[in-house]
Design an enzyme around this catalytic site. Structure first.
Site, mmCIF file in Angstrom:
data_model
loop_
_atom_site.group_PDB
_atom_site.id
_atom_site.type_symbol
_atom_site.label_atom_id
_atom_site.label_comp_id
_atom_site.label_asym_id
_atom_site.label_seq_id
_atom_site.Cartn_x
_atom_site.Cartn_y
_atom_site.Cartn_z
ATOM 1 N N VAL A 60 -3.424 -22.245 16.207
ATOM 2 C CA VAL A 60 -4.207 -22.767 17.515
ATOM 3 C C VAL A 60 -5.573 -22.566 17.187
ATOM 4 O O VAL A 60 -6.345 -22.989 17.813
ATOM 5 C CB VAL A 60 -3.973 -22.153 18.711
ATOM 6 C CG1 VAL A 60 -2.582 -22.806 19.101
ATOM 7 C CG2 VAL A 60 -3.798 -20.745 18.661
ATOM 8 N N LYS B 104 2.096 -16.936 9.988
ATOM 9 C CA LYS B 104 3.495 -16.789 9.957
ATOM 10 C C LYS B 104 4.259 -17.090 8.419
ATOM 11 O O LYS B 104 5.259 -16.483 8.219
ATOM 12 C CB LYS B 104 4.149 -17.640 11.061
ATOM 13 C CG LYS B 104 3.797 -17.401 12.504
ATOM 14 C CD LYS B 104 4.041 -18.322 13.502
ATOM 15 C CE LYS B 104 3.677 -17.990 14.979
ATOM 16 N NZ LYS B 104 4.064 -19.034 15.937
ATOM 17 N N TYR C 76 1.845 -8.253 15.107
ATOM 18 C CA TYR C 76 1.903 -9.905 15.126
ATOM 19 C C TYR C 76 0.537 -10.380 15.479
ATOM 20 O O TYR C 76 0.084 -11.277 15.000
ATOM 21 C CB TYR C 76 2.864 -10.059 16.124
ATOM 22 C CG TYR C 76 3.089 -11.690 16.259
ATOM 23 C CD1 TYR C 76 3.501 -12.716 15.639
ATOM 24 C CD2 TYR C 76 2.396 -12.150 17.686
ATOM 25 C CE1 TYR C 76 3.562 -14.022 16.169
ATOM 26 C CE2 TYR C 76 2.388 -13.518 18.144
ATOM 27 C CZ TYR C 76 2.929 -14.465 17.218
ATOM 28 O OH TYR C 76 2.997 -15.635 17.611
ATOM 29 N N TYR D 245 6.052 -27.531 14.840
ATOM 30 C CA TYR D 245 6.516 -27.147 15.900
ATOM 31 C C TYR D 245 6.998 -28.669 16.859
ATOM 32 O O TYR D 245 7.585 -29.492 15.932
ATOM 33 C CB TYR D 245 5.615 -26.569 17.275
ATOM 34 C CG TYR D 245 4.876 -25.578 16.504
ATOM 35 C CD1 TYR D 245 5.586 -24.328 16.202
ATOM 36 C CD2 TYR D 245 3.627 -25.388 16.165
ATOM 37 C CE1 TYR D 245 4.984 -23.090 15.849
ATOM 38 C CE2 TYR D 245 2.995 -24.468 15.867
ATOM 39 C CZ TYR D 245 3.548 -23.381 15.622
ATOM 40 O OH TYR D 245 3.229 -22.232 15.024
ATOM 41 N N SER E 280 -1.256 -18.981 13.740
ATOM 42 C CA SER E 280 -0.053 -19.182 13.386
ATOM 43 C C SER E 280 0.362 -19.379 11.941
ATOM 44 O O SER E 280 1.450 -19.473 11.488
ATOM 45 C CB SER E 280 0.716 -20.267 14.151
ATOM 46 O OG SER E 280 1.090 -19.872 15.382
#
Ligand code: DON
Length: 302
Positions: free
Chosen positions: A256, A64, A186, A238, A61
């Site tokens: 992760v 992103k 992605y 998050y 992530s």
């Protein structure tokens, strides 16, 4: 910087062995958990490292952030019609808010938000995954960065939840391209492998008012840089964003794969890597190392 990193390393290393590596795909479950490294890139371009700072790992992530920056470069303010800038307070792959908020994701760092951003980049680039790969290569000054095909394929095989959120957004008219195509881009981005040194260098423009010393390029305007840092501070971790602000107090983004990048605006960017995660899905050693960092530098954005 070197003595600061040595101090943090010594302080945190006794915790190595705690936590659990991500196991939702076999390719990540088999990663050696006993790794720990840190790299800092200061605003003069100096690099300091400790431990496994040169070992490439799955950025997941953290991609992103760079994906968002590519989209901001092209779409500017229009981007914010398709994704909001509020923290979700929920796990990264949660679907619950998406339905009652009409398919507009809370922020670009939860999976739904990153998928909308990937959809935007899919419309813009002939080959979005190569655009992304070349972008991080330029920022890191490392032409050897590649994605791990095995990880990308495995993510695609277990795509059900990401596919569900993309199709839900398509039903609300917030998704232009073929879902499966965007998912491939992605997952390819998530499967890029970079070291702490690569990521500290790649994120250094966030500490330097948008200017990348490595790429010798203004990546974002100073005000766009402040906005991305604000989003990282409120949504980068998050459902642990509040705790991260409380304990660490810096803009940050986790993956992760066990990496976390964080930004000390005006001074330096830092990347910590250790694959074992805490129950919120963030690197356990990474959280501890960054908590120790802000204690030692006695500074936070708050
Ligand atoms: O979409 C997924 O499930 C993963 N490829 C990315 C997950 C991730 O790193 C979430 N953050 N910590």
């Amino acid at each position: 910087m070197q003595s600061l990193l040595d101090k943090i390393y010594k302080e945190v290393i006794p915790m190595l062995g705690r936590g659990k590596v991500a196991d939702y795909i076999p390719a990540l479950a088999s990663v050696e958990s006993q790794q720990f490294g840190i790299a800092i890139c200061d605003n003069d371009g100096n690099i300091s490292t400790v431990g496994d700072a040169h070992v490439p790992f799955s950025i997941q992530s953290i991609s992103k952030v760079f994906n968002l920056v590519l989209a901001i470069n092209h779409y500017g303010e229009d981007l914010w019609h398709r994704v909001s800038c509020e923290p979700s307070g929920l796990p990264f792959n949660s679907l619950v808010q998406l339905e009652y908020e009409n398919g507009v994701p809370r922020n670009p760092f939860i999976n739904a938000g990153a998928l909308v951003i990937s959809d935007m980049n899919q419309s813009r680039f002939a080959s979005p995954h190569l655009a992304m790969r070349d972008f991080v290569r330029r920022l890191s000054e490392n032409d050897e960065i590649i994605a791990n095909r095995n990880v990308a394929d495995s993510e695609f095989e277990y795509r059900a939840r990401n596919a569900a959120s993309a199709y839900l957004m398509k039903a609300f008219g917030n998704f232009e391209n073929e879902v499966e195509e965007v998912l491939h881009s992605y997952f390819y981005n998530c499967a890029l492998e970079m070291s702490c040194v690569d990521l500290a260098k790649a994120g250094s423009f966030l500490a330097n008012r948008g200017y990348s010393k490595g790429a010798e390029e203004q990546i974002l305007t100073p005000s766009q840089t402040s906005q991305v840092n604000a989003l990282l501070a409120t949504s980068g971790m998050y459902n642990e964003a509040g705790n991260f602000a409380f304990q660490v107090g810096l803009p940050g983004k986790s993956g992760v794969g066990g990496g976390i990048i964080a930004v000390v605006p005006g001074r330096f960017s830092i990347c910590v890597f250790s694959p074992a995660l805490n129950p919120m899905g963030n690197s356990l050693m990474g959280m501890a190392a960054l908590t120790s960092l802000t204690k030692h530098i006695n500074w936070s954005v708050y």
